[in-house]
Design a protein around this motif. Sequence first.
Motif, PDB file in Angstrom:
ATOM      1  N   TYR A 180      -1.011  11.537  -4.659  1.00  0.00           N
ATOM      2  CA  TYR A 180      -1.294  10.182  -5.133  1.00  0.00           C
ATOM      3  C   TYR A 180      -0.997  10.045  -6.622  1.00  0.00           C
ATOM      4  O   TYR A 180      -0.457   9.029  -7.074  1.00  0.00           O
ATOM      5  N   ALA A 181      -1.335  11.070  -7.387  1.00  0.00           N
ATOM      6  CA  ALA A 181      -1.142  11.010  -8.842  1.00  0.00           C
ATOM      7  C   ALA A 181       0.326  11.001  -9.239  1.00  0.00           C
ATOM      8  O   ALA A 181       0.644  10.700 -10.392  1.00  0.00           O
ATOM      9  N   SER A 182       1.228  11.296  -8.303  1.00  0.00           N
ATOM     10  CA  SER A 182       2.651  11.234  -8.623  1.00  0.00           C
ATOM     11  C   SER A 182       3.157   9.800  -8.641  1.00  0.00           C
ATOM     12  O   SER A 182       4.210   9.514  -9.218  1.00  0.00           O
ATOM     13  N   ARG A 183       2.402   8.888  -8.019  1.00  0.00           N
ATOM     14  CA  ARG A 183       2.816   7.487  -7.948  1.00  0.00           C
ATOM     15  C   ARG A 183       1.927   6.593  -8.804  1.00  0.00           C
ATOM     16  O   ARG A 183       2.387   5.599  -9.362  1.00  0.00           O
TER      17      ARG A 183
ATOM     18  N   ALA B 289       0.881  -1.171   0.000  1.00  0.00           N
ATOM     19  CA  ALA B 289       0.000   0.000   0.000  1.00  0.00           C
ATOM     20  C   ALA B 289       0.913   1.214   0.000  1.00  0.00           C
ATOM     21  O   ALA B 289       1.368   1.661   1.060  1.00  0.00           O
ATOM     22  N   PHE B 290       1.218   1.726  -1.166  1.00  0.00           N
ATOM     23  CA  PHE B 290       2.190   2.797  -1.289  1.00  0.00           C
ATOM     24  C   PHE B 290       1.833   3.959  -0.363  1.00  0.00           C
ATOM     25  O   PHE B 290       0.651   4.265  -0.148  1.00  0.00           O
ATOM     26  N   VAL B 291       2.848   4.621   0.163  1.00  0.00           N
ATOM     27  CA  VAL B 291       2.631   5.689   1.138  1.00  0.00           C
ATOM     28  C   VAL B 291       1.806   6.831   0.567  1.00  0.00           C
ATOM     29  O   VAL B 291       1.188   7.601   1.311  1.00  0.00           O
ATOM     30  N   GLU B 292       1.737   6.934  -0.750  1.00  0.00           N
ATOM     31  CA  GLU B 292       0.920   7.983  -1.374  1.00  0.00           C
ATOM     32  C   GLU B 292      -0.574   7.807  -1.108  1.00  0.00           C
ATOM     33  O   GLU B 292      -1.353   8.746  -1.320  1.00  0.00           O
ATOM     34  N   HIS B 293      -0.978   6.644  -0.624  1.00  0.00           N
ATOM     35  CA  HIS B 293      -2.368   6.489  -0.168  1.00  0.00           C
ATOM     36  C   HIS B 293      -2.677   7.505   0.936  1.00  0.00           C
ATOM     37  O   HIS B 293      -3.823   7.955   1.064  1.00  0.00           O
TER      38      HIS B 293
END
Length: 465
Positions: free
Chosen positions: A431-434, A344-348
């Motif tokens: 979030y859109a960066s990942r 669960a990428f930290v960008e969540h």
Amino acid sequence: MAGLLLAGTLAGALAPAPAAQAQDTGPRPAGCPAGLPAGAACYTGTDANGAHYAIAVPERWNGGLVVHAHGGPDLGDASDPARSVEDLGRWRVMVDQGYAWAGSSYRRGGYGTRMAAADTENVRRVFVEEFGEPRRTYVHGQSWGGDVAAKVVETYAGKGGPYDGALLTNGVLGGGSRGYDYRVDLRVVYQYYCANLPRPEEPQYPLWQGLRRGSTLTSAGLRARLQECTGYAKPPGERTALQQRNLDDIMNVTGIPERTLESHLRFSVFTFRDIVHERLGGRNPFSNRGVRYSGSHDDKALNAGVERFSADPAAVRDLSYDSDLTGRVAIPVLTLHATDDPTAFVEHEAAYRDTLRGAGRDRWLVQTFTGEHEHSALSDAEYATSLAALDRWARTGQRPTPRSVAASCPAFDEVYGTGCFYDPGFRPAPYASRVRPRPGGTSWPAMSAAQEKAWSRVPGVGIAP
């Protein structure tokens, strides 16, 4: 309560109830998982919906309760009696800190965020009926359970409700309609390079299905195909040149790390199949139309050849209603997330921050981050620190800061010795960066409270329990 603790083994605690007793058995004394504090009393049971659950009460109970929402989702047909007991052992630090603990295995496997939230609330009610009203009640969610717990907060924890705060750890907080877009991308990019899921000679199906209905493919079979294409399980020196290039292209385009490539692919195959065929009646909630892929050795060929599809608006609505978050929060919410979480990428966390900010509720949110590299387990000292910080916030109204939380960790680490890895200055990128956004998919919340209310009037909306 300690006197009721049986000396049975964990295996005995996990034995499923006979079919005739599968409904609403009530809490029964059971053996505690290894590692729980001496004198703790443990119980298992089944609620009226058929969800197995586990409960623990420490000998020196502080009067507080942690209600746990587990991750996944698991894909079995029925409730798994082992799951809640295993999670009790996994988060025994909360019982060690003096809290009672209650967790549901949910009434069935497969996707269903609102169903899981209802089952989580049900086990809280079971606890209250058996042991009385706690002084304070906190909901904890891990991974997909973070989304479940966040849904509990929005659904059951309004002003004057039964919950005093929420702890969300390594949570999938982007919701279902956007939170799996990187796995949609993995599914199509993998097939472009590997062409073995399905193979050309096998029955074909659109990739948004994850896997065709009736397929007998197993996790071992999927692993073999991934290995065939990428050699990911071999040392780099034993891979063919084509395998290495395939592996590099898949990882560079999707941003998914090598160590969790197989687990992400399993989700994009087996869990997508569950979502599409079992929960949405064969309708497609996913899209990659308008997405431009980059990072491969030949982006032009990739974008020309990758499979494209558009989502069914009704399917998107149902998945969004079930799992997206509105940001309608009225109790303290503390999050803890590893900056290098490979699942669960930290960008969540950025998505959740923007969701609460979009709803005008970000005053209820404090986010903390650690420099750890795992998804399924963080330091026990940090769990204890987070729970203490949340409790202090709920009791006093004094909102903590990432620095104040980090500063309190060493005292707990003297007890647990598992380390403090907080990074108080960290702030996740958008979030859109990942995750490559779909057209129109960059504003948050993904589902507003007004939209949720309007959709709630649609007969049969969402995902059935």
